[in-house]
Design a protein around this motif. Structure first.
Motif, mmCIF file in Angstrom:
data_model
loop_
_atom_site.group_PDB
_atom_site.id
_atom_site.type_symbol
_atom_site.label_atom_id
_atom_site.label_comp_id
_atom_site.label_asym_id
_atom_site.label_seq_id
_atom_site.Cartn_x
_atom_site.Cartn_y
_atom_site.Cartn_z
ATOM 1 N N TYR A 250 -42.812 -6.817 -33.218
ATOM 2 C CA TYR A 250 -42.498 -5.358 -33.309
ATOM 3 C C TYR A 250 -41.796 -5.017 -34.769
ATOM 4 O O TYR A 250 -41.766 -3.712 -35.314
ATOM 5 C CB TYR A 250 -41.406 -4.802 -32.122
ATOM 6 C CG TYR A 250 -42.165 -4.764 -31.054
ATOM 7 C CD1 TYR A 250 -43.301 -3.953 -30.764
ATOM 8 C CD2 TYR A 250 -41.953 -5.411 -29.912
ATOM 9 C CE1 TYR A 250 -44.096 -3.761 -29.611
ATOM 10 C CE2 TYR A 250 -42.493 -5.471 -28.718
ATOM 11 C CZ TYR A 250 -43.659 -4.522 -28.492
ATOM 12 O OH TYR A 250 -44.312 -4.525 -27.209
ATOM 13 N N MET B 165 -43.771 -1.751 -35.489
ATOM 14 C CA MET B 165 -43.308 -0.451 -34.853
ATOM 15 C C MET B 165 -43.526 0.909 -35.724
ATOM 16 O O MET B 165 -43.592 1.774 -34.793
ATOM 17 C CB MET B 165 -41.470 -0.780 -35.188
ATOM 18 C CG MET B 165 -40.685 0.130 -34.259
ATOM 19 S SD MET B 165 -41.098 0.185 -32.459
ATOM 20 C CE MET B 165 -40.434 -1.428 -31.975
ATOM 21 N N GLY C 208 -38.003 2.248 -28.871
ATOM 22 C CA GLY C 208 -38.842 1.883 -29.702
ATOM 23 C C GLY C 208 -39.027 2.863 -30.870
ATOM 24 O O GLY C 208 -37.820 2.898 -31.339
ATOM 25 N N GLY D 35 -37.014 -0.292 -34.688
ATOM 26 C CA GLY D 35 -37.447 0.996 -33.910
ATOM 27 C C GLY D 35 -35.879 1.681 -33.729
ATOM 28 O O GLY D 35 -36.315 2.933 -33.947
#
Length: 217
Positions: free
Chosen positions: A32, A36, A71, A95
């Motif tokens: 991520y 992201m 997120g 995030g």
């Protein structure tokens, strides 16, 4: 001596389990960290947009809504337009940074150790996050949700499921723990009364999305 060996074995098993969970989390964060921003710009989709919009509309004045797994702020941007106060948590620093740039009140924290007082949250929203937890972590996360929710508070939880249950790691190293509908309903009952339980995106192979609305008694 037998007792000592047994205690030593149990300690080793616990250590191995913790190490495995840490590795899984590290792999998730690495993925991520690079993905992201792209995810933040991705549309939510009609079904999820309708759900989060309706959930937001139900918020009362002065409600505090907590998003677990905020997120890149896709849901948070909608939740923050409600009448209450928005709070977001995510394990991903990338995030959280995106959320803060959007003006959202977000911080780095784990679903298994929420940094909020008992009974301090009126509503919880968590989509496509808790499916990345092991069984033990999932149980802990639900206990944390129950702890921070006020009596009468509501939690909306969405995850990918599978019939039969399926735990796997994808090509990016992301762990997915897909539960059956029955297993998820049983687990959510430890938070409160399951008022709604719906599924969609059935692909014919057992995969589908699960969404539930749970009220703490």
């Amino acid at each position: 001596m037998k007792s000592h060996r047994s205690s030593s074995t149990n300690a080793q098993q616990r250590a191995t389990g913790t190490s495995s969970q840490n590795t899984t989390t590290d792999q998730l964060l690495r993925y991520y960290a690079t993905e992201m921003q792209e995810r933040a710009d991705r549309p939510l989709g009609a079904e999820r947009t309708a759900r989060v919009t309706a959930f937001t509309a139900d918020l009362a004045d002065h409600d505090t809504v907590l998003e677990i797994g905020c997120g890149g702020g896709r849901d948070g941007r909608i939740l923050a337009t409600g009448r209450g106060r928005y709070l977001g948590v995510d394990l991903s620093p990338e995030g959280v940074a995106i959320c803060r740039d959007l003006g959202l009140d977000a911080q780095v924290a784990s679903a298994t150790d929420l940094p909020f007082r008992d009974r301090s949250i009126d509503a919880v929203w968590s989509m496509s996050t808790l499916m990345h937890l092991t069984d033990d972590q999932f149980t802990t996360a639900l206990a944390e949700i129950a702890r921070v929710l006020r009596d009468g508070g509501v939690a909306a939880i969405g995850v990918w499921g599978h019939e039969p249950a399926l735990a796997s790691t994808d090509e990016h190293g992301r762990f997915f723990n897909r539960r059956t509908d029955a297993d998820l309903r049983r687990a959510l009952a430890h938070v409160g009364s399951v008022e709604e339980f719906e599924t969609w995106y059935h692909d014919g192979t057992g995969h589908h999305y699960q969404w539930a609305r749970v009220r703490r008694g």
